[in-house]
Scaffold this motif. Sequence first.
Motif, short mmCIF file in Angstrom:
data_model
loop_
_atom_site.label_atom_id
_atom_site.label_comp_id
_atom_site.label_asym_id
_atom_site.label_seq_id
_atom_site.Cartn_x
_atom_site.Cartn_y
_atom_site.Cartn_z
N ARG A 6 44.58 43.02 40.05
CA ARG A 6 43.84 42.53 38.76
C ARG A 6 43.67 43.94 37.78
NH1 ARG A 6 38.17 40.73 41.28
NH2 ARG A 6 37.03 42.60 41.01
N SER A 7 43.62 43.25 36.44
CA SER A 7 43.01 44.28 35.48
C SER A 7 41.74 43.79 34.67
CB SER A 7 44.45 44.51 34.55
OG SER A 7 44.62 43.37 33.82
N ARG A 8 41.18 44.66 34.30
CA ARG A 8 39.77 44.25 33.86
C ARG A 8 39.83 44.94 32.27
NH1 ARG A 8 35.55 42.46 36.76
NH2 ARG A 8 34.14 43.23 35.07
N PHE A 9 39.27 44.31 31.33
CA PHE A 9 39.27 44.89 30.09
C PHE A 9 38.05 44.47 29.20
CE2 PHE A 9 41.89 41.37 29.23
CZ PHE A 9 41.38 40.97 28.18
N ASP A 10 37.65 44.91 28.43
CA ASP A 10 36.39 44.56 27.48
C ASP A 10 37.10 43.75 26.29
OD1 ASP A 10 33.43 44.64 27.17
OD2 ASP A 10 34.25 45.04 25.33
N ASP A 11 36.30 42.81 25.81
CA ASP A 11 36.75 41.96 24.58
C ASP A 11 36.79 42.98 23.27
OD1 ASP A 11 35.06 39.11 25.29
OD2 ASP A 11 36.77 39.56 25.85
N ASP A 12 36.38 43.88 23.11
CA ASP A 12 36.29 44.87 22.04
C ASP A 12 37.53 45.80 22.17
OD1 ASP A 12 32.76 45.55 22.31
OD2 ASP A 12 33.86 43.87 21.43
N PHE A 18 45.22 39.74 27.60
CA PHE A 18 44.93 39.38 29.08
C PHE A 18 45.93 38.64 29.50
CE2 PHE A 18 42.56 36.86 26.16
CZ PHE A 18 42.84 35.64 26.78
N GLU A 19 46.53 39.11 30.87
CA GLU A 19 47.31 38.19 31.75
C GLU A 19 47.15 38.58 32.83
OE1 GLU A 19 51.43 40.74 31.33
OE2 GLU A 19 50.97 39.25 29.48
N LYS A 20 47.60 37.71 33.94
CA LYS A 20 47.42 38.00 35.30
C LYS A 20 48.46 37.25 36.08
CE LYS A 20 45.51 38.24 39.16
NZ LYS A 20 45.56 39.57 40.00
N ARG A 73 41.94 33.30 41.70
CA ARG A 73 43.37 33.99 41.54
C ARG A 73 43.07 35.30 40.89
NH1 ARG A 73 46.61 32.11 45.06
NH2 ARG A 73 47.25 29.87 45.05
N GLY A 74 42.02 35.70 40.30
CA GLY A 74 41.66 36.90 39.87
C GLY A 74 40.96 36.86 38.31
N ILE A 75 40.87 37.71 37.68
CA ILE A 75 39.91 37.79 36.59
C ILE A 75 40.96 37.96 35.26
CG2 ILE A 75 39.77 40.43 36.50
CD1 ILE A 75 36.89 39.84 35.38
N PHE A 85 37.47 33.79 34.86
CA PHE A 85 38.46 34.11 35.83
C PHE A 85 39.50 32.89 36.05
CE2 PHE A 85 34.29 35.77 37.08
CZ PHE A 85 34.57 36.94 37.59
N LEU A 86 40.55 33.24 36.71
CA LEU A 86 41.73 32.14 36.77
C LEU A 86 41.45 31.43 38.20
CD1 LEU A 86 44.39 31.00 35.96
CD2 LEU A 86 45.61 32.93 37.22
N LEU A 87 41.41 30.10 38.25
CA LEU A 87 41.28 29.54 39.37
C LEU A 87 42.16 28.49 39.58
CD1 LEU A 87 38.55 29.08 41.16
CD2 LEU A 87 38.24 27.13 39.89
#
Length: 302
Positions: A6-12, A18-20, A73-75, A85-87
């Motif tokens: 998974r990858s995280r990032f800030d909205d700014d 964003f993709e997962k 399923r991840g963030i 989060f993806l559910l």
Amino acid sequence: MRNNRRSRFDDDDASLTFEKFFDEEHEDDTTANDGPEHGDRWSTWDLSSPTERGPLPHPDWLITELAAVDVERGILKTGKEADVFLLSREVPGTDRGCLLAAKRYRSHDHRLFHRDAGYLEGRRVKESRTNRAMASRSAFGKEAIAATWAGAEFGALCRLWETALQLEIEPFTPYPVQILGTEILQEFIGTPDGVAAPRLAAVRADVKELEDLWEQLLLALRVLARSGYAHGDLSAYNILVHEGRLVVIDLPQIVDVVANPQGRRFMERDVLNVATWFTAKGLTGIDAPQITRDLMAETGQQ
């Protein structure tokens, strides 16, 4: 759930979309005696009251069986006040399932969003004690504010969905599935394999495509205004484009234009933000002040 990919990032960070992907195997938690044999939790559908569920009729794709389980399923993305989060909601032993976006507001100790004073004007709850706590920003008041953000967003999603259907317009927001506390479950906008739709800011479109997206956005703004709302934080970074369809997301700052004394200012800012972006991309003839006047007239205000 462990998820090493998974990858995280800030909205700014405007440079990222964003993709997962979730082709890895999910590891079940077998430590809870009352948990499902497969999945992370039983479906929470029956924990929400009818008023805490999305508008009728429920879409055909939505899984409402009580035997269903929810699988993390991840963030998808991180934000200042909530993470998404993806559910996957699945019926074990069948091929029935659907993907949902689970928006979970943080507790007051972990929230980063602090520019809430202007948005909260015009929002009140029934209990005067809670209103006083919210005004004083006590620990209890901050928790109440978090619930207010979630409730405001879910309520707005429901109303906008219903208004669009009444006007025989394709809804421009994700379908609101349910709210449970400070978690909002809504339609996942993306591909069946879990890749989220890109934000408008990341879309490369020709003039014809830009014109079509602009017309869709104007229609969305009119529906918002007809419902008495301004988005409050509209920009190219909280608008998705999925297969040519424009979808507006992130509505916790939704503003009641009539009740909020700064309603017109929020409306003007929303229009200016998107008008500036489309103009920079080459679209001409956009009159932001006139659009604002027209939208305010839709709300019954001048």
